[in-house]
Design an enzyme around this catalytic site. Structure first.
Site, PDB file in Angstrom:
ATOM      1  N   GLY A  12       0.694  -1.114  -0.033  1.00  0.00           N
ATOM      2  CA  GLY A  12       0.041  -0.126  -0.103  1.00  0.00           C
ATOM      3  C   GLY A  12       0.870   1.391   0.076  1.00  0.00           C
ATOM      4  O   GLY A  12       0.404   2.258   0.592  1.00  0.00           O
ATOM      5  N   ASN A  14       1.243   3.261  -2.565  1.00  0.00           N
ATOM      6  CA  ASN A  14       0.296   3.956  -3.336  1.00  0.00           C
ATOM      7  C   ASN A  14      -0.598   4.553  -2.890  1.00  0.00           C
ATOM      8  O   ASN A  14      -0.810   5.799  -2.568  1.00  0.00           O
ATOM      9  CB  ASN A  14      -0.068   3.565  -4.482  1.00  0.00           C
ATOM     10  CG  ASN A  14       0.960   3.448  -5.750  1.00  0.00           C
ATOM     11  OD1 ASN A  14       1.248   4.287  -6.404  1.00  0.00           O
ATOM     12  ND2 ASN A  14       1.764   2.324  -6.135  1.00  0.00           N
ATOM     13  N   ILE A  94     -11.466  -7.177 -11.660  1.00  0.00           N
ATOM     14  CA  ILE A  94     -12.751  -6.574 -11.386  1.00  0.00           C
ATOM     15  C   ILE A  94     -13.864  -7.197 -12.327  1.00  0.00           C
ATOM     16  O   ILE A  94     -13.592  -7.124 -13.684  1.00  0.00           O
ATOM     17  CB  ILE A  94     -12.714  -5.134 -11.598  1.00  0.00           C
ATOM     18  CG1 ILE A  94     -11.669  -4.350 -10.674  1.00  0.00           C
ATOM     19  CG2 ILE A  94     -14.072  -4.416 -11.374  1.00  0.00           C
ATOM     20  CD1 ILE A  94     -11.816  -4.486  -9.200  1.00  0.00           C
ATOM     21  N   ASN A 108      -7.013   2.241 -12.169  1.00  0.00           N
ATOM     22  CA  ASN A 108      -5.788   1.274 -11.909  1.00  0.00           C
ATOM     23  C   ASN A 108      -4.446   1.813 -12.374  1.00  0.00           C
ATOM     24  O   ASN A 108      -4.548   2.699 -13.517  1.00  0.00           O
ATOM     25  CB  ASN A 108      -6.006  -0.070 -12.723  1.00  0.00           C
ATOM     26  CG  ASN A 108      -5.058  -1.051 -12.208  1.00  0.00           C
ATOM     27  OD1 ASN A 108      -4.907  -1.223 -10.824  1.00  0.00           O
ATOM     28  ND2 ASN A 108      -4.421  -1.926 -13.138  1.00  0.00           N
ATOM     29  N   HIS A 110      -0.772   0.787 -13.261  1.00  0.00           N
ATOM     30  CA  HIS A 110       0.125  -0.439 -13.816  1.00  0.00           C
ATOM     31  C   HIS A 110       1.726  -0.138 -14.245  1.00  0.00           C
ATOM     32  O   HIS A 110       1.783   0.964 -14.878  1.00  0.00           O
ATOM     33  CB  HIS A 110      -0.688  -0.882 -15.125  1.00  0.00           C
ATOM     34  CG  HIS A 110      -0.072  -2.447 -15.540  1.00  0.00           C
ATOM     35  ND1 HIS A 110      -0.268  -3.493 -14.907  1.00  0.00           N
ATOM     36  CD2 HIS A 110       0.766  -2.449 -16.487  1.00  0.00           C
ATOM     37  CE1 HIS A 110       0.383  -4.417 -15.618  1.00  0.00           C
ATOM     38  NE2 HIS A 110       0.917  -3.941 -16.487  1.00  0.00           N
TER      39      HIS A 110
END
Ligand code: GRF
Length: 188
Positions: A12, A14, A94, A108, A110
């Site tokens: 976590g 981000n 998802i 998202n 990536h």
């Protein structure tokens, strides 16, 4: 104050960058109101709790059928009133029922220049391929793997083979790009 839900599976960092950006005013008029992990041991859940944010684990392992897991996740997201759903290292696909419930509201991050190197092993695969220009992509989430429309990208050159160093450089690009992108999307 716009509500943001963040979905995580791991450390976590981000998520932490987003929380810090809200605290310091680099993201304005928003709050992270909910953090969901599929993994009960994700350190990201601790980061959320330390910030006084509701942090829950919804694991597919708790459900007999995948569809029940999807319904529970959807219900929690709908109840949260989230305007934006931010995936930050969330390692679960998802499903269409959630994509359809939140059109262009799920994003998202990536660690590659999509559409190159989709999937969970993007960094290893790029290194193995001998890639010299790496980068980060933020995209809308649709029902395909890392295939939704691109919102923002940032590239950088790297001509080495040290995965730890490369991951650190990717993270250093990810945090400001996610913060800028989230702040912009919340203003639209
Ligand atoms: C990030 O590198 C992101 O690109 C990828 O998963 C990683 C999550 O890292 N989708 P963290 O949990 O935010 O530290």
């Amino acid at each position: 104050m716009l509500k943001v839900a963040v979905l995580v599976s791991g450390g976590g960092t981000n998520l932490q960058a987003i929380l810090d950006a809200i605290d310091s005013g680099r993201i304005t008029n928003a709050e992270v109101s909910l953090v969901i992990s599929n993994n009960p041991n994700a350190y990201a859940l601790e980061r959320a709790k330390n910030h006084g944010i509701e942090a829950v684990c919804i694991s597919p392992k708790e459900f007999e059928k995948r569809e029940e897991f999807h319904k529970a996740l959807l219900k929690k997201l709908q109840e949260s009133g989230a305007e934006l759903i931010v995936l930050a290292g969330y390692l679960v696909a998802i499903p269409p029922m959630i994509v359809e419930a939140f059109p262009n509201k799920i994003i998202n991050i990536h660690p590659s220049l999509l559409p190159a190197f989709r999937g969970a092993h993007a960094i290893d695969q790029a290194l193995e391929y001998g890639v010299k220009v790496f980068g980060v992509t933020i995209h809308y989430v649709d029902a395909t793997l890392d295939g939704g429309k691109i919102i923002s990208q940032r590239a950088f050159g790297y001509d080495g083979d040290d995965i730890a160093e490369l991951e650190a450089r990717i993270h250093a690009v990810e945090y400001p790009l996610y913060i800028e992108t989230i702040n912009k999307l919340l203003k639209e």
